[in-house]
Design a protein around this motif. Structure first.
Motif, PDB file in Angstrom:
ATOM      1  N   ARG A  93     -20.286   5.600  -2.955  1.00  0.00           N
ATOM      2  CA  ARG A  93     -20.103   4.217  -3.400  1.00  0.00           C
ATOM      3  C   ARG A  93     -20.463   4.063  -4.873  1.00  0.00           C
ATOM      4  O   ARG A  93     -19.761   3.399  -5.638  1.00  0.00           O
ATOM      5  N   ASN A  94     -21.571   4.675  -5.264  1.00  0.00           N
ATOM      6  CA  ASN A  94     -21.989   4.596  -6.659  1.00  0.00           C
ATOM      7  C   ASN A  94     -20.950   5.229  -7.578  1.00  0.00           C
ATOM      8  O   ASN A  94     -20.643   4.702  -8.646  1.00  0.00           O
ATOM      9  N   ALA A  95     -20.407   6.380  -7.149  1.00  0.00           N
ATOM     10  CA  ALA A  95     -19.412   7.069  -7.965  1.00  0.00           C
ATOM     11  C   ALA A  95     -18.131   6.242  -8.075  1.00  0.00           C
ATOM     12  O   ALA A  95     -17.514   6.168  -9.145  1.00  0.00           O
ATOM     13  N   ALA A  96     -17.721   5.623  -6.965  1.00  0.00           N
ATOM     14  CA  ALA A  96     -16.494   4.834  -6.969  1.00  0.00           C
ATOM     15  C   ALA A  96     -16.625   3.589  -7.834  1.00  0.00           C
ATOM     16  O   ALA A  96     -15.639   3.113  -8.411  1.00  0.00           O
ATOM     17  N   ALA A  97     -17.845   3.066  -7.957  1.00  0.00           N
ATOM     18  CA  ALA A  97     -18.067   1.841  -8.728  1.00  0.00           C
ATOM     19  C   ALA A  97     -18.418   2.117 -10.180  1.00  0.00           C
ATOM     20  O   ALA A  97     -18.387   1.204 -11.007  1.00  0.00           O
ATOM     21  N   ALA A  98     -18.753   3.358 -10.519  1.00  0.00           N
ATOM     22  CA  ALA A  98     -19.239   3.679 -11.862  1.00  0.00           C
ATOM     23  C   ALA A  98     -18.111   3.632 -12.893  1.00  0.00           C
ATOM     24  O   ALA A  98     -16.936   3.778 -12.570  1.00  0.00           O
ATOM     25  N   ASP A  99     -18.506   3.450 -14.152  1.00  0.00           N
ATOM     26  CA  ASP A  99     -17.537   3.545 -15.247  1.00  0.00           C
ATOM     27  C   ASP A  99     -17.055   4.985 -15.402  1.00  0.00           C
ATOM     28  O   ASP A  99     -15.909   5.233 -15.782  1.00  0.00           O
ATOM     29  N   LEU A 100     -17.960   5.925 -15.121  1.00  0.00           N
ATOM     30  CA  LEU A 100     -17.621   7.347 -15.222  1.00  0.00           C
ATOM     31  C   LEU A 100     -18.313   8.103 -14.098  1.00  0.00           C
ATOM     32  O   LEU A 100     -19.538   8.002 -13.936  1.00  0.00           O
ATOM     33  N   LEU A 124     -10.710   8.589  -6.229  1.00  0.00           N
ATOM     34  CA  LEU A 124      -9.545   8.607  -7.115  1.00  0.00           C
ATOM     35  C   LEU A 124      -8.874   7.242  -7.283  1.00  0.00           C
ATOM     36  O   LEU A 124      -8.440   6.906  -8.398  1.00  0.00           O
ATOM     37  N   PRO A 125      -8.743   6.446  -6.233  1.00  0.00           N
ATOM     38  CA  PRO A 125      -8.049   5.168  -6.410  1.00  0.00           C
ATOM     39  C   PRO A 125      -8.707   4.239  -7.426  1.00  0.00           C
ATOM     40  O   PRO A 125      -8.069   3.298  -7.903  1.00  0.00           O
ATOM     41  N   THR A 126      -9.979   4.468  -7.760  1.00  0.00           N
ATOM     42  CA  THR A 126     -10.666   3.593  -8.709  1.00  0.00           C
ATOM     43  C   THR A 126     -10.528   4.073 -10.147  1.00  0.00           C
ATOM     44  O   THR A 126     -10.947   3.386 -11.069  1.00  0.00           O
ATOM     45  N   ALA A 127      -9.972   5.264 -10.361  1.00  0.00           N
ATOM     46  CA  ALA A 127      -9.969   5.870 -11.695  1.00  0.00           C
ATOM     47  C   ALA A 127      -8.725   5.487 -12.483  1.00  0.00           C
ATOM     48  O   ALA A 127      -7.652   5.231 -11.927  1.00  0.00           O
ATOM     49  N   GLN A 128      -8.905   5.467 -13.815  1.00  0.00           N
ATOM     50  CA  GLN A 128      -7.781   5.257 -14.723  1.00  0.00           C
ATOM     51  C   GLN A 128      -7.576   6.450 -15.656  1.00  0.00           C
ATOM     52  O   GLN A 128      -6.502   6.602 -16.236  1.00  0.00           O
ATOM     53  N   VAL A 129      -8.627   7.258 -15.799  1.00  0.00           N
ATOM     54  CA  VAL A 129      -8.562   8.466 -16.611  1.00  0.00           C
ATOM     55  C   VAL A 129      -9.217   9.597 -15.826  1.00  0.00           C
ATOM     56  O   VAL A 129     -10.311   9.419 -15.280  1.00  0.00           O
ATOM     57  N   VAL A 130      -8.557  10.745 -15.765  1.00  0.00           N
ATOM     58  CA  VAL A 130      -9.141  11.924 -15.131  1.00  0.00           C
ATOM     59  C   VAL A 130      -9.138  13.059 -16.149  1.00  0.00           C
ATOM     60  O   VAL A 130      -8.086  13.416 -16.674  1.00  0.00           O
ATOM     61  N   VAL A 131     -10.324  13.584 -16.421  1.00  0.00           N
ATOM     62  CA  VAL A 131     -10.443  14.755 -17.293  1.00  0.00           C
ATOM     63  C   VAL A 131     -10.892  15.930 -16.439  1.00  0.00           C
ATOM     64  O   VAL A 131     -11.906  15.840 -15.728  1.00  0.00           O
ATOM     65  N   ILE A 132     -10.145  17.025 -16.494  1.00  0.00           N
ATOM     66  CA  ILE A 132     -10.499  18.232 -15.750  1.00  0.00           C
ATOM     67  C   ILE A 132     -10.861  19.318 -16.755  1.00  0.00           C
ATOM     68  O   ILE A 132     -10.002  19.826 -17.479  1.00  0.00           O
ATOM     69  N   ASP A 133     -12.146  19.634 -16.848  1.00  0.00           N
ATOM     70  CA  ASP A 133     -12.607  20.726 -17.691  1.00  0.00           C
ATOM     71  C   ASP A 133     -12.610  22.010 -16.856  1.00  0.00           C
ATOM     72  O   ASP A 133     -12.614  21.955 -15.626  1.00  0.00           O
ATOM     73  N   LEU A 193     -13.154  16.848  -6.196  1.00  0.00           N
ATOM     74  CA  LEU A 193     -11.959  16.157  -6.651  1.00  0.00           C
ATOM     75  C   LEU A 193     -10.787  16.421  -5.711  1.00  0.00           C
ATOM     76  O   LEU A 193     -10.065  15.494  -5.323  1.00  0.00           O
ATOM     77  N   PHE A 194     -10.618  17.672  -5.311  1.00  0.00           N
ATOM     78  CA  PHE A 194      -9.481  17.991  -4.453  1.00  0.00           C
ATOM     79  C   PHE A 194      -9.737  17.609  -3.001  1.00  0.00           C
ATOM     80  O   PHE A 194      -8.789  17.289  -2.273  1.00  0.00           O
ATOM     81  N   ALA A 195     -10.977  17.628  -2.584  1.00  0.00           N
ATOM     82  CA  ALA A 195     -11.283  17.083  -1.257  1.00  0.00           C
ATOM     83  C   ALA A 195     -10.893  15.614  -1.212  1.00  0.00           C
ATOM     84  O   ALA A 195     -10.336  15.118  -0.226  1.00  0.00           O
ATOM     85  N   ASP A 196     -11.151  14.910  -2.313  1.00  0.00           N
ATOM     86  CA  ASP A 196     -10.797  13.500  -2.387  1.00  0.00           C
ATOM     87  C   ASP A 196      -9.280  13.312  -2.384  1.00  0.00           C
ATOM     88  O   ASP A 196      -8.756  12.388  -1.770  1.00  0.00           O
ATOM     89  N   MET A 197      -8.565  14.198  -3.066  1.00  0.00           N
ATOM     90  CA  MET A 197      -7.101  14.132  -3.059  1.00  0.00           C
ATOM     91  C   MET A 197      -6.548  14.294  -1.647  1.00  0.00           C
ATOM     92  O   MET A 197      -5.651  13.571  -1.217  1.00  0.00           O
TER      93      MET A 197
END
Length: 653
Positions: free
Chosen positions: A200-207, A230-239, A215-219
């Protein structure tokens, strides 16, 4: 907060977004104010501007940034300034910690912005209050008591807070949950669940800072409607994006294992004894299931680890018999447990697990006619896993990106092959993505040397590794140790270790003698140490300064061609009219070689010699693709040049 307002507040400029961002990297800018010794680097500012443009355009960028570019801040600043909710995914928990506790705070301090940042780990890192309640280990009762006391005060439930609870400690299994045994919303502790709270904290966070597996489990979960990240994100950076094709293949496929079976049998037995104790026939069925599972485990397991094709129609009679009996019993158990599911949450959950496990089991109990995936067996002395791996994940990954509505930045120090991204982008189905390369700013021309010893044996010939060791002993004596020897196989490592023993007077640290983390700690603290390792040491290792002056690589790291997944992918490439060797094996090997070679120069003051012992790099035409993909180092086949190279530096090795 819009990107313009955010960047203006941080950098105090009325110029367009890219120019305000550029000011942040100036000699007297915000980063210089918080980072001692900060100096502008053209590749870093160029990458930051490119990332910013990608975010603004809601586009996809694939980029390679060489070691020393400063890519972390190059993507962090435009990401934080964008005013958009983001996900930052990296390869390991160690890198997550580095981003969360070091890099992001520095960036926020420099920009003078306040954002809600959360770190999310896998559920195996969080205490399960329900399982803690029933945990029992008389030999570790003191540790359990400490965990119970800690559970009353911890906010995160992250077991890493308990230093006494080692990651490999068996007690962790008892007090953490898995996707299979989690009771979900029916759990009595659901509202206080640390995993639920962290998500919940991750889904509500700015980052949100996650790792690739999460990430892929979530996909995958998103496809069944249960994910919330993922549905809450607008930018995804994969390092560390070079790992993505293989990790995506793992999550977009299916698997069953002897461990899953044994965990189910154990948990189901507990559920029956707790909520259906008047049904002893269920316990008898579990004993019989365990017997068949153990017979199959003995049949499929072996002393050495192996990966072979799983062709059920060609399996021996005993294996087919046990597979069939296990599948039949799982179906029957699922039906019986479902009939009794009103007894309680544990029995209901066991019924659901039995049905899901039976469905997965059925996938491997018939001859595979599917040309889009490959079934294979992975086994060792500990047990077995059966995998159904897609040959290509390009369509599914591309669909995920298309439907996400996000900007995507995929970056690593090792994505390009001979100056282009064709192989990487093709594997992910993002052929039309923008791309860019920024070379390392380090002075490879003067501070590194590539030594190509003139070996006359081919890598597949008997005696190759003995000849290799004879060729590099003078190098190790010149460097007085301070070296990594990286191998493409455990067999090669063992031969080399035996041949090297007694030839040098420096400490030898050999993979397998101790855990990886301990070997790396010893290497960092033992003067003149020489470390011998395989794949696990080729990446994610950062040793700076005098302690590492030489990296020796035995062979070009081609994947084993008869590996079932590699073989299937080569076949698919060739079915499309292309060479599997040229268009799959070489690009994969180039990216892996870049990882290994990248261990050598980690800082602008580092210096050292990279030894590539495989004679094919100069004798085969494809060797040029490997050389061209590495930083531009001077090359030699003469040891005297190695000697002269080290003579330039003081103190003398």
């Amino acid at each position: 907060m819009s990107s313009a307002t955010s960047s203006e507040a941080a950098c105090g400029s009325g110029a367009p977004y890219s120019f305000r961002l550029l000011d942040c990297f100036a000699p007297d800018g915000p980063l210089a104010a918080v980072l001692e010794g900060f100096a502008p680097r053209d590749p870093q500012t160029e990458m930051a501007e490119r990332v910013a443009a990608t975010i603004e355009a809601n586009a996809v960028l694939v980029c390679e940034a060489g070691t020393g570019t400063g890519k972390t801040l190059a993507y962090l600043l435009p990401m934080l300034l964008s005013g958009r909710r983001g996900i930052l995914s990296t390869a390991t928990k160690t890198l997550q910690d580095q981003l969360y506790f070091r890099d992001i705070p520095v960036a926020l301090e420099a920009l003078k912005v306040s954002l809600d940042v959360a770190m999310l780990k896998g559920r195996a890192n969080y205490l399960c209050l329900l399982r803690l309640e029933s945990a029992l280990d008389p030999a570790r009762e003191d540790v359990l008591a400490r965990v119970r006391r800690w559970s009353e005060t911890t906010v995160s439930g992250d077991l890493d807070e308990l230093q006494a609870l080692d990651e490999d400690f068996s007690l962790r299994v008892q007090i953490t949950s898995t996707t299979e045994n989690c009771a979900g919303q029916q759990c009595a502790f659901y509202e206080d669940c640390f995993v639920v709270r962290a998500r919940r904290n991750a889904a509500a966070a700015d980052l949100a800072v996650v790792n690739h597996h999460l990430l892929f489990a979530d996909m995958v979960l998103k496809e069944t409607g249960f994910a919330d990240l993922l549905p809450t994100a607008q930018v995804v950076v994969i390092d560390e994006a070079h790992q993505i094709p293989d990790i995506a293949s793992l999550f977009f496929g299916e698997s069953v294992s002897s461990r899953q079976l044994s965990d189910f049998i154990r948990d189901c037995g507990s559920a029956v004894r707790e909520e259906a104790h008047d049904a002893p026939e269920l316990l008898d069925a579990l004993v019989e299931l365990d017997s068949h599972a153990e017979r199959l485990r003995r049949e499929l397991s072996g002393n050495a680890e192996r990966r072979v094709a799983w062709e059920f129609g060609r399996r021996a009679g005993l294996q087919q018999d046990q597979m069939g009996k296990i599948g039949t019993q799982l179906i029957a158990l699922g039906e019986q447990l479902a009939f009794m599911s009103e007894r309680g949450t544990a029995v209901q959950k066991a019924a659901e697990r039995a049905a899901a496990l039976a469905a997965s089991w059925a996938l491997f109990s018939l001859a595979d006619e599917n040309q889009l995936s490959v079934q294979w067996l992975q086994s060792s002395s500990r047990g077995f896993q059966l995998h159904n791996t897609p040959i290509s994940i390009a369509d599914r990954f591309a669909q995920q990106i298309s439907e996400s509505g996000c900007s995507w930045i995929l970056t690593s120090a090792t994505l390009a092959v001979d100056g282009h991204f064709e192989h990487f982008k093709r594997r992910l189905g993002i052929d039309t993505a923008d791309d860019a390369i920024w070379d390392s700013p380090f002075d490879y021309k003067n501070r590194s040397l590539m030594y190509l010893p003139a070996l006359n044996k081919e890598p597949n010939e008997e005696g190759f590794h003995e000849q290799l060791i004879d060729a590099v002993v003078p190098v190790l004596e010149r460097t007085e140790g301070h070296a990594f020897l990286l191998f493409t196989s455990h067999r090669g490592l063992q031969i080399a270790a035996e041949h090297l023993a007694g030839k040098i007077d420096y400490p030898l640290l050999i993979q397998g003698d101790a855990p990886r983390s301990i070997l790396l700690d010893r290497f960092a603290n033992l003067p003149h140490a020489v470390l011998l390792g395989t794949a696990t040491f080729w990446e994610g290792v950062d040793v700076r300064g005098e302690q590492l002056r030489c990296v020796i690589i035995d062979k070009l790291p081609f994947a084993v061609p008869n590996d079932p997944v590699v073989k299937a992918r080569i076949k698919a490439v060739e079915a499309g009219g292309e060479s599997g060797f040229v268009h799959y094996q070489i690009p994969e090997a180039v990216m892996q070689l870049k990882q290994g070679a990248g261990r050598l120069i980690r800082d602008e003051l580092d210096y050292g010699v990279l030894v590539l012992a495989d004679p094919r790099i100069t004798k085969r035409s494809y060797g040029r693709a490997f050389i061209n993909s590495l930083p531009a180092m001077p090359q030699t086949s003469q040891f005297d040049d190695v000697d002269r190279f080290f003579s330039q530096f003081s103190p003398s090795p």
